[in-house]
Structure formats: structure tokens, C-alpha cells
Write a protein that holds these residues in place. Sequence first.
Motif, PDB file in Angstrom:
ATOM      1  N   VAL A  46     -11.572   2.494   4.039  1.00  0.00           N
ATOM      2  CA  VAL A  46     -11.360   3.946   3.975  1.00  0.00           C
ATOM      3  C   VAL A  46     -12.671   4.726   3.916  1.00  0.00           C
ATOM      4  O   VAL A  46     -12.671   5.946   4.132  1.00  0.00           O
ATOM      5  CB  VAL A  46     -10.461   4.335   2.785  1.00  0.00           C
ATOM      6  CG1 VAL A  46      -9.073   3.779   2.982  1.00  0.00           C
ATOM      7  CG2 VAL A  46     -11.053   3.900   1.459  1.00  0.00           C
ATOM      8  N   ARG A  47     -13.788   4.072   3.664  1.00  0.00           N
ATOM      9  CA  ARG A  47     -15.077   4.771   3.687  1.00  0.00           C
ATOM     10  C   ARG A  47     -15.513   5.122   5.098  1.00  0.00           C
ATOM     11  O   ARG A  47     -16.365   5.951   5.294  1.00  0.00           O
ATOM     12  CB  ARG A  47     -16.155   3.871   3.059  1.00  0.00           C
ATOM     13  CG  ARG A  47     -16.271   3.966   1.568  1.00  0.00           C
ATOM     14  CD  ARG A  47     -17.241   2.934   1.057  1.00  0.00           C
ATOM     15  NE  ARG A  47     -17.588   3.128  -0.348  1.00  0.00           N
ATOM     16  CZ  ARG A  47     -18.185   2.215  -1.094  1.00  0.00           C
ATOM     17  NH1 ARG A  47     -18.490   1.032  -0.560  1.00  0.00           N
ATOM     18  NH2 ARG A  47     -18.463   2.461  -2.335  1.00  0.00           N
ATOM     19  N   TYR A  94      -8.588  16.037   5.664  1.00  0.00           N
ATOM     20  CA  TYR A  94      -9.583  15.915   4.607  1.00  0.00           C
ATOM     21  C   TYR A  94     -10.477  14.680   4.683  1.00  0.00           C
ATOM     22  O   TYR A  94     -11.498  14.627   4.003  1.00  0.00           O
ATOM     23  CB  TYR A  94      -8.893  15.914   3.234  1.00  0.00           C
ATOM     24  CG  TYR A  94      -8.179  17.206   2.940  1.00  0.00           C
ATOM     25  CD1 TYR A  94      -8.896  18.351   2.605  1.00  0.00           C
ATOM     26  CD2 TYR A  94      -6.793  17.288   3.003  1.00  0.00           C
ATOM     27  CE1 TYR A  94      -8.245  19.549   2.334  1.00  0.00           C
ATOM     28  CE2 TYR A  94      -6.138  18.473   2.726  1.00  0.00           C
ATOM     29  CZ  TYR A  94      -6.871  19.600   2.399  1.00  0.00           C
ATOM     30  OH  TYR A  94      -6.217  20.775   2.126  1.00  0.00           O
ATOM     31  N   HIS A  95     -10.105  13.700   5.489  1.00  0.00           N
ATOM     32  CA  HIS A  95     -10.930  12.487   5.495  1.00  0.00           C
ATOM     33  C   HIS A  95     -10.947  11.860   6.879  1.00  0.00           C
ATOM     34  O   HIS A  95     -11.721  12.288   7.727  1.00  0.00           O
ATOM     35  CB  HIS A  95     -10.407  11.498   4.444  1.00  0.00           C
ATOM     36  CG  HIS A  95     -11.327  10.345   4.181  1.00  0.00           C
ATOM     37  ND1 HIS A  95     -12.537  10.496   3.556  1.00  0.00           N
ATOM     38  CD2 HIS A  95     -11.206   9.024   4.462  1.00  0.00           C
ATOM     39  CE1 HIS A  95     -13.131   9.316   3.462  1.00  0.00           C
ATOM     40  NE2 HIS A  95     -12.346   8.407   4.012  1.00  0.00           N
ATOM     41  N   SER A  96     -10.122  10.872   7.109  1.00  0.00           N
ATOM     42  CA  SER A  96     -10.091  10.205   8.409  1.00  0.00           C
ATOM     43  C   SER A  96      -8.751   9.502   8.571  1.00  0.00           C
ATOM     44  O   SER A  96      -8.460   8.538   7.859  1.00  0.00           O
ATOM     45  CB  SER A  96     -11.228   9.183   8.527  1.00  0.00           C
ATOM     46  OG  SER A  96     -11.018   8.316   9.624  1.00  0.00           O
ATOM     47  N   ARG A  97      -7.977   9.972   9.515  1.00  0.00           N
ATOM     48  CA  ARG A  97      -6.699   9.329   9.807  1.00  0.00           C
ATOM     49  C   ARG A  97      -6.920   7.890  10.270  1.00  0.00           C
ATOM     50  O   ARG A  97      -6.188   6.973   9.892  1.00  0.00           O
ATOM     51  CB  ARG A  97      -5.961  10.124  10.879  1.00  0.00           C
ATOM     52  CG  ARG A  97      -4.557   9.636  11.210  1.00  0.00           C
ATOM     53  CD  ARG A  97      -4.001  10.436  12.381  1.00  0.00           C
ATOM     54  NE  ARG A  97      -2.644  10.072  12.731  1.00  0.00           N
ATOM     55  CZ  ARG A  97      -1.567  10.701  12.333  1.00  0.00           C
ATOM     56  NH1 ARG A  97      -1.682  11.757  11.537  1.00  0.00           N
ATOM     57  NH2 ARG A  97      -0.368  10.312  12.718  1.00  0.00           N
ATOM     58  N   GLU A  98      -7.965   7.706  11.065  1.00  0.00           N
ATOM     59  CA  GLU A  98      -8.251   6.373  11.598  1.00  0.00           C
ATOM     60  C   GLU A  98      -8.598   5.397  10.482  1.00  0.00           C
ATOM     61  O   GLU A  98      -8.209   4.223  10.519  1.00  0.00           O
ATOM     62  CB  GLU A  98      -9.393   6.441  12.616  1.00  0.00           C
ATOM     63  CG  GLU A  98      -9.047   7.161  13.909  1.00  0.00           C
ATOM     64  CD  GLU A  98      -8.932   8.670  13.749  1.00  0.00           C
ATOM     65  OE1 GLU A  98      -9.501   9.223  12.759  1.00  0.00           O
ATOM     66  OE2 GLU A  98      -8.256   9.301  14.585  1.00  0.00           O
ATOM     67  N   ALA A  99      -9.349   5.873   9.486  1.00  0.00           N
ATOM     68  CA  ALA A  99      -9.710   4.995   8.370  1.00  0.00           C
ATOM     69  C   ALA A  99      -8.468   4.561   7.606  1.00  0.00           C
ATOM     70  O   ALA A  99      -8.330   3.385   7.236  1.00  0.00           O
ATOM     71  CB  ALA A  99     -10.681   5.708   7.436  1.00  0.00           C
ATOM     72  N   TYR A 100      -7.555   5.491   7.370  1.00  0.00           N
ATOM     73  CA  TYR A 100      -6.341   5.114   6.661  1.00  0.00           C
ATOM     74  C   TYR A 100      -5.496   4.138   7.481  1.00  0.00           C
ATOM     75  O   TYR A 100      -4.973   3.150   6.945  1.00  0.00           O
ATOM     76  CB  TYR A 100      -5.497   6.334   6.288  1.00  0.00           C
ATOM     77  CG  TYR A 100      -4.211   5.903   5.644  1.00  0.00           C
ATOM     78  CD1 TYR A 100      -4.216   5.311   4.378  1.00  0.00           C
ATOM     79  CD2 TYR A 100      -2.993   5.997   6.322  1.00  0.00           C
ATOM     80  CE1 TYR A 100      -3.040   4.856   3.796  1.00  0.00           C
ATOM     81  CE2 TYR A 100      -1.820   5.543   5.745  1.00  0.00           C
ATOM     82  CZ  TYR A 100      -1.855   4.973   4.490  1.00  0.00           C
ATOM     83  OH  TYR A 100      -0.697   4.506   3.927  1.00  0.00           O
ATOM     84  N   LEU A 101      -5.372   4.376   8.776  1.00  0.00           N
ATOM     85  CA  LEU A 101      -4.578   3.477   9.611  1.00  0.00           C
ATOM     86  C   LEU A 101      -5.200   2.088   9.673  1.00  0.00           C
ATOM     87  O   LEU A 101      -4.481   1.080   9.787  1.00  0.00           O
ATOM     88  CB  LEU A 101      -4.411   4.067  11.009  1.00  0.00           C
ATOM     89  CG  LEU A 101      -3.557   5.344  11.074  1.00  0.00           C
ATOM     90  CD1 LEU A 101      -3.493   5.868  12.503  1.00  0.00           C
ATOM     91  CD2 LEU A 101      -2.158   5.098  10.526  1.00  0.00           C
ATOM     92  N   LEU A 122       0.828  -1.204   0.000  1.00  0.00           N
ATOM     93  CA  LEU A 122       0.000   0.000   0.000  1.00  0.00           C
ATOM     94  C   LEU A 122       0.859   1.250   0.000  1.00  0.00           C
ATOM     95  O   LEU A 122       1.925   1.288   0.604  1.00  0.00           O
ATOM     96  CB  LEU A 122      -0.879  -0.020   1.262  1.00  0.00           C
ATOM     97  CG  LEU A 122      -1.554   1.271   1.726  1.00  0.00           C
ATOM     98  CD1 LEU A 122      -2.701   1.652   0.789  1.00  0.00           C
ATOM     99  CD2 LEU A 122      -2.060   1.113   3.156  1.00  0.00           C
ATOM    100  N   SER A 123       0.367   2.304  -0.676  1.00  0.00           N
ATOM    101  CA  SER A 123       1.029   3.610  -0.612  1.00  0.00           C
ATOM    102  C   SER A 123      -0.003   4.717  -0.506  1.00  0.00           C
ATOM    103  O   SER A 123      -1.130   4.594  -1.005  1.00  0.00           O
ATOM    104  CB  SER A 123       1.889   3.849  -1.857  1.00  0.00           C
ATOM    105  OG  SER A 123       2.468   5.149  -1.833  1.00  0.00           O
ATOM    106  N   THR A 124       0.395   5.794   0.144  1.00  0.00           N
ATOM    107  CA  THR A 124      -0.442   6.994   0.226  1.00  0.00           C
ATOM    108  C   THR A 124       0.427   8.230   0.047  1.00  0.00           C
ATOM    109  O   THR A 124       1.588   8.156  -0.344  1.00  0.00           O
ATOM    110  CB  THR A 124      -1.203   7.052   1.557  1.00  0.00           C
ATOM    111  OG1 THR A 124      -2.225   8.066   1.481  1.00  0.00           O
ATOM    112  CG2 THR A 124      -0.291   7.375   2.723  1.00  0.00           C
ATOM    113  N   THR A 125      -0.156   9.374   0.357  1.00  0.00           N
ATOM    114  CA  THR A 125       0.552  10.648   0.317  1.00  0.00           C
ATOM    115  C   THR A 125       0.815  11.093   1.753  1.00  0.00           C
ATOM    116  O   THR A 125       0.845  10.257   2.670  1.00  0.00           O
ATOM    117  CB  THR A 125      -0.279  11.668  -0.475  1.00  0.00           C
ATOM    118  OG1 THR A 125       0.440  12.900  -0.568  1.00  0.00           O
ATOM    119  CG2 THR A 125      -1.629  11.927   0.163  1.00  0.00           C
TER     120      THR A 125
END
Length: 252
Positions: free
Chosen positions: A250-251, A161-168, A150-153
Amino acid sequence: MLAGVLADAADKITSARFRAQDLRVSRKPDRTPVTDADTAVEDAIRELLATERPGDTVAGEERGGSVAAPGRVWVLDPIDGTKNFLRGAPVWATLIALVEDGTPVVGMVSAPLLGRRWWASAGGGAWLRDDAGERRISVSAVGELGDAFLSTTDLGSWTEYHSREAYLALVDACWESRAFGDFWHHCLVAEGALDVAVEPIVNPWDVAAAQVLVTEAGGRFSDLTGAGRFDGGSALSSNGLVHDAALRLVRR
């Protein structure tokens, strides 16, 4: 391919201005940096398009224009990874996409300092040229998130802008994670080197080329709602096999 001609013109400018001592840097209203190389590239591409495709519309990061215009729209990001460019890091690229009636049909990503160029066209497959030559590329066959790379920015953008918890949660579900960011991680998904790339905030010119590249490589591209569009404000590219599982996380 006209997109290749445009990329050649861009590479000539960006390569000459990279690490230039007289590089001029300013800031846009959103406080993101812009260099004189960014504007020079977009102006050069617009000039070429005015000659070669005078009936087409152009939308670019620096000079404006609507990506939602009817018909054929060239969508430009003259330097994706401007922060890398101005800091002297070689990970940046010119992004060129042709969008027809809202759908990207040609994508070109040229990263001259990496010695790599990726391109795709609707029905024509996805391709890479590097020091090993030119070859067709395809996404990976990894079928489970637990085996996925996996990769992100920038991680802070998830908080804003979204949710740190969802990404983690997605990180915890995957085998390994990195933050290659910008154009590169979507290209690596198309190559099969990564399985998932996800960003909580993007502009259309950031990912229009990536959408056609990833899908022509056999993968899937959507925003974080699952809609297959480049102008939804976020981006998730994958090999397709792990896309729904990643979306569910991520939703949240």
C-alpha cells in the motif's frame, strides 16, 4: 471503568434515536452527515467528563478540541458509521479513547445494535462482551498475506486519497477481501476474525480507540507510512505477522 460508564450513556441515546422518524440530519463543511444523535451523545459524554475528570481535555468529532493537547485527552467519535445509522443499518458504534501525552491508553468501542462492546487498556489486554459473555480476545496467527482476510472502507476513497492500484495490489495478494469499514474491521482484527484492515483516510477520533484495542490484542497498528500513530491520517491494523508485507504494497 469510566469509559464503560460513558459508553452506557452513549448507548442509551443512540439506541433510542436509531430509526427515529424525527431524526434530524445536517451536513458538515466536508459534506459528511451529522445527526442530532451525534451531537447529543458527544454533549452527554462531555458533561459526564466535566464532572468525573474536570482536569482532562476533550476532543470530539462534533464539538472540536485538539487531540495533540498535552496530558490526558479524551478523544470521542459519538457515532462512527453515521451513514449506516441514518440509513437504518445497525453497523455503527460510539468510540471513546483516552490519550495520554499522545499515546492511546484506553479504547472503548460500543455497538449496541450489534450487541457487542470491545475495550482495552494499556497493559490490561483487549476484551469483548457479546451475547456469549465477556472474554479476552487476541489477533489471528495467519502468517502469510496469501492466507489473509482483508477489509477496507469505500473503494473510491483510495482513488481520491491514496492509490487505488496500491489497494488492489493488496487485494490480489490476500486470500479474501471485504469492505466492512469504519470501526468494525479494526475490531474484527483484534478478535482474530480478520487479519488486515486498511484505510487511506481517517481522522484521529476514528482510530484512537482502535489503536489500543488492536495492539493490546497482540496486533500492530500504524498509518500507511508505517508510523505507529492514530493521527497520521490513514490506518493499517493487522495481526502483526503480515503487517510489513501489507505496508510494502500500500505504500506504492
